[in-house]
Scaffold this active site. Structure first.
Site, PDB file in Angstrom:
ATOM      1  N   GLU A  77      46.960  33.385  41.667  1.00 27.37           N
ATOM      2  CA  GLU A  77      46.168  34.453  41.044  1.00 27.37           C
ATOM      3  C   GLU A  77      47.044  35.691  40.879  1.00 27.37           C
ATOM      4  O   GLU A  77      47.374  36.360  41.859  1.00 27.37           O
ATOM      5  CB  GLU A  77      44.930  34.743  41.887  1.00 27.37           C
ATOM      6  CG  GLU A  77      43.992  33.552  41.996  1.00 27.37           C
ATOM      7  CD  GLU A  77      42.885  33.761  43.014  1.00 27.37           C
ATOM      8  OE1 GLU A  77      41.999  34.603  42.770  1.00 27.37           O
ATOM      9  OE2 GLU A  77      42.928  33.098  44.078  1.00 27.37           O
ATOM     10  N   GLU A 134      38.377  28.444  54.458  1.00 21.68           N
ATOM     11  CA  GLU A 134      39.663  28.727  53.809  1.00 21.68           C
ATOM     12  C   GLU A 134      40.791  28.296  54.718  1.00 21.68           C
ATOM     13  O   GLU A 134      40.748  28.562  55.930  1.00 21.68           O
ATOM     14  CB  GLU A 134      39.861  30.222  53.539  1.00 21.68           C
ATOM     15  CG  GLU A 134      39.071  30.836  52.429  1.00 21.68           C
ATOM     16  CD  GLU A 134      39.445  32.314  52.229  1.00 21.68           C
ATOM     17  OE1 GLU A 134      40.565  32.723  52.620  1.00 21.68           O
ATOM     18  OE2 GLU A 134      38.604  33.059  51.690  1.00 21.68           O
ATOM     19  N   LYS A 193      46.169  39.559  42.309  1.00 19.34           N
ATOM     20  CA  LYS A 193      45.846  39.857  43.707  1.00 19.34           C
ATOM     21  C   LYS A 193      46.831  40.888  44.243  1.00 19.34           C
ATOM     22  O   LYS A 193      48.036  40.769  44.032  1.00 19.34           O
ATOM     23  CB  LYS A 193      45.908  38.582  44.555  1.00 19.34           C
ATOM     24  CG  LYS A 193      44.869  37.552  44.169  1.00 19.34           C
ATOM     25  CD  LYS A 193      44.627  36.551  45.271  1.00 19.34           C
ATOM     26  CE  LYS A 193      43.787  37.185  46.357  1.00 19.34           C
ATOM     27  NZ  LYS A 193      43.344  36.213  47.357  1.00 19.34           N
ATOM     28  N   GLU A 233      50.428  36.515  48.481  1.00 18.60           N
ATOM     29  CA  GLU A 233      49.020  36.574  48.066  1.00 18.60           C
ATOM     30  C   GLU A 233      48.803  36.000  46.674  1.00 18.60           C
ATOM     31  O   GLU A 233      47.721  35.520  46.352  1.00 18.60           O
ATOM     32  CB  GLU A 233      48.510  38.018  48.112  1.00 18.60           C
ATOM     33  CG  GLU A 233      48.225  38.524  49.511  1.00 18.60           C
ATOM     34  CD  GLU A 233      47.061  37.798  50.159  1.00 18.60           C
ATOM     35  OE1 GLU A 233      46.018  37.617  49.505  1.00 18.60           O
ATOM     36  OE2 GLU A 233      47.186  37.392  51.322  1.00 18.60           O
TER      37      GLU A 233
END
Length: 423
Positions: A318, A264, A321, A327
Site C-alpha cells: 500500500e 493480523e 501508508k 509499512e
C-alpha cells in the site's frame, strides 16, 4: 474377520486424510491505503484464484462488499475507531450502521464477523472506554435482525495490551485494562460465542533485537527451541510464544474457554536500512512456513489442538501508508497483481512447497543468529535482568511497553527510545 480388517483399513485411511487436511484456516487482510490498487472486482478474482476463502477489510466500502457478493468468500468487516463513540452512545446509530453496512449485503456477501475498532487501546483518540458499549450495541442491532448467531462481534487487540509476555506462561494483560475493559469484553465474547482477535507481529520483536533473537526462531525454521520453565513446554518459534502468552493471559483471568483468531500477522519484503530482517526471502519464509503450520493442524505448545484462523497482512503493498518503508511493503502482491514472492495459501499448494534458506537471510547488516542452549533461538543472559518489548503493533506511537520480551544484558531500545533500567 476380513470385514473387520477392511473397516480398520478404512478408518486408518480416513484418519490419515484428516491429519493431512484438518487444520486451521488462512485468510488475508485487504487494506486499501493506496492510489494504485486494482478494482474490487479484480481483487475478488485474485482472491479466488489463490484459493483464499476468508478476507478481512478495514471498513464497509460498498464497492468491495458488492464485489464479494456471491463469491463464497467469508468476510470480516470493520467499524472504524472514529465511530466507536457514536456506536457506544447511540443504539440508534448502531442499528442504522448494521442496516446500512450488514443487512444491505448479507447473506449474498458472506459477512461472518464485525471487528469493532482496531487496536483501540493504543488509539491516540483515547476511545478505549467506548469499546465494550459499542460492541454491545452492534450485537443488539444484529439481534434485532436475528443475525447474532451468524455474525460474530469482536475487536482486534495489539500484543501491547499484554503487560507481561515472557515467558509465555506468565502472560498477563496490562493491569489498568483488566477491570475496565478486558473483563467486560471477555464476558461479552464468552456470552455471545465469539472470539478474541489478536494482531501478532514477530517481525517487530526480531527487527529491534536481532542480536538476541535468532532468525530461524522468528521464521519457523529448525532450531533448538526454548523451554518455558513456567509450563515446561518447548517453543521453537516466536509466533507460538506470542500466541500462548495471550492464552496464558486469558487463563489468568479464568477465560480458558475463549478462543483466539489471529486478525493480523505478516513480514515485510522491504525496509529501511535499520529495519533488520525486512527482505523478500524472509517475508516468503515467514508467511509460507506459517501457512504450512496452520493448514496442517499445528496448534501451539499450550493449545496443541487449537485450529487457529489466521489473517495474513496483507494482500497488497500500500503506497500511501505513512511510516518506515516496511509499512508500504507487507503485501503478498504488487498493485498490478503480480506476486511479490511465492506463498502457498492452500493445502494443495503446500504439496510443492520447500523452504530453502540462502546462506545469508535478511538485510546486509543483520548479525548472525544468536545461539544458546535451552534458550535455543535466544541468547542467554548471564548478568542483569532487563526486559525489552515488542514494538506496539503497527499503530503508531513511540516508546511503548508491551508485547514479547526477553531477558537481555544490554540496554533495551527501540529506535530512539531507551527504556529505564535498574528499578
Amino acid at each position: 474377520m476380513q470385514h473387520f480388517t477392511l473397516v480398520t483399513i478404512f478408518l486408518v485411511l480416513c484418519l490419515t486424510l484428516l491429519t493431512l487436511t484438518d487444520g486451521g484456516s488462512i485468510g488475508i487482510n485487504y487494506g486499501r491505503i493506496a492510489n494504485n490498487l486494482p478494482s474490487a472486482t479484480k481483487v475478488v478474482r485474485l482472491l479466488k484464484s489463490q484459493g483464499l476463502e476468508r478476507v478481512k477489510v478495514y471498513d464497509t466500502d460498498p464497492s468491495v462488499l458488492r464485489a464479494l457478493s456471491g463469491s463464497n468468500i467469508k468476510v470480516t468487516v470493520d467499524l472504524p475507531n472514529q465511530q466507536l463513540f457514536a456506536a457506544a452512545k447511540a443504539p440508534s446509530f448502531a442499528l442504522s450502521w448494521v442496516q446500512r453496512n450488514i443487512l444491505a449485503y448479507y447473506p449474498h456477501t458472506q459477512i461472518e464477523a464485525i471487528a469493532v475498532g482496531n487496536e483501540v487501546f493504543v488509539d491516540p483518540a483515547n476511545t478505549t472506554k467506548f469499546l465494550v458499549p459499542a460492541m454491545e450495541n452492534i450485537y443488539r442491532a444484529l439481534q434485532k435482525h436475528n443475525l447474532h448467531n451468524d455474525i460474530k462481534v469482536s475487536s482486534p487487540i495489539a500484543l501491547s495490551a499484554l503487560g507481561n509476555s515472557f515467558p509465555s506462561s506468565s502472560g498477563s494483560f496490562r493491569p489498568e485494562l483488566v477491570q475496565p475493559v478486558f473483563k467486560p469484553m471477555l464476558d461479552f465474547i464468552r456470552e455471545t460465542g465469539s472470539y478474541l482477535m489478536v494482531n501478532v507481529y514477530p517481525f517487530f520483536a526480531y527487527e529491534s533485537n536481532a542480536d538476541v533473537i535468532s532468525l530461524d526462531y522468528a521464521l519457523f525454521r529448525p532450531n533448538p527451541g526454548q523451554v518455558d520453565h513456567g509450563n515446561e513446554l518447548r517453543y521453537t518459534n516466536l509466533f507460538d510464544a506470542q500466541i500462548d502468552a495471550v492464552f496464558a493471559a486469558l487463563s489468568a483471568l479464568k477465560y480458558d474457554d475463549v478462543n483466539i483468531v489471529v486478525s493480523e500477522t505478516g513480514w515485510p519484503s522491504k525496509g529501511d536500512s535499520n529495519e533488520v530482517g525486512a527482505s523478500v526471502e524472509n517475508a516468503a519464509a515467514y508467511n509460507a512456513n506459517l501457512v504450512r503450520k496452520i493448514l496442517t493442524g499445528g496448534g501451539t505448545p499450550l493449545r496443541p489442538k487449537a485450529d487457529l484462523t489466521v489473517y495474513l497482512f496483507a494482500l497488497f503493498n500500500e503506497n500511501q501508508k505513512p511510516g518506515p518503508t516496511s509499512e508500504r511493503n507487507f503485501g503478498l502482491f504488487y498493485p498490478n497483481e503480480k506476486k511479490v514472492y511465492d506463498v502457498p495459501l492452500t493445502v494443495e499448494a503446500l504439496k510443492n512447497y520447500h523452504d530453502n534458506p540462502s546462506p545469508v537471510s535478511g538485510s546486509a547488516n543483520q548479525p548472525a543468529p544468536a545461539e544458546g542452549g535451552d534458550n535455543g533461538g535466544v541468547s542467554k543472559s548471564t548478568t542483569g535482568n532487563t526486559c525489552y518489548y515488542q514494538k506496539q503493533a503497527r499503530a503508531g506511537g513511540s516508546c511503548y511497553f508491551g508485547g514479547t520480551s526477553y531477558v537481555v544484558t544490554q540496554e533495551p531500545k527501540y529506535g530512539d527510545c531507551e527504556y529505564p533500567t535498574g528499578y
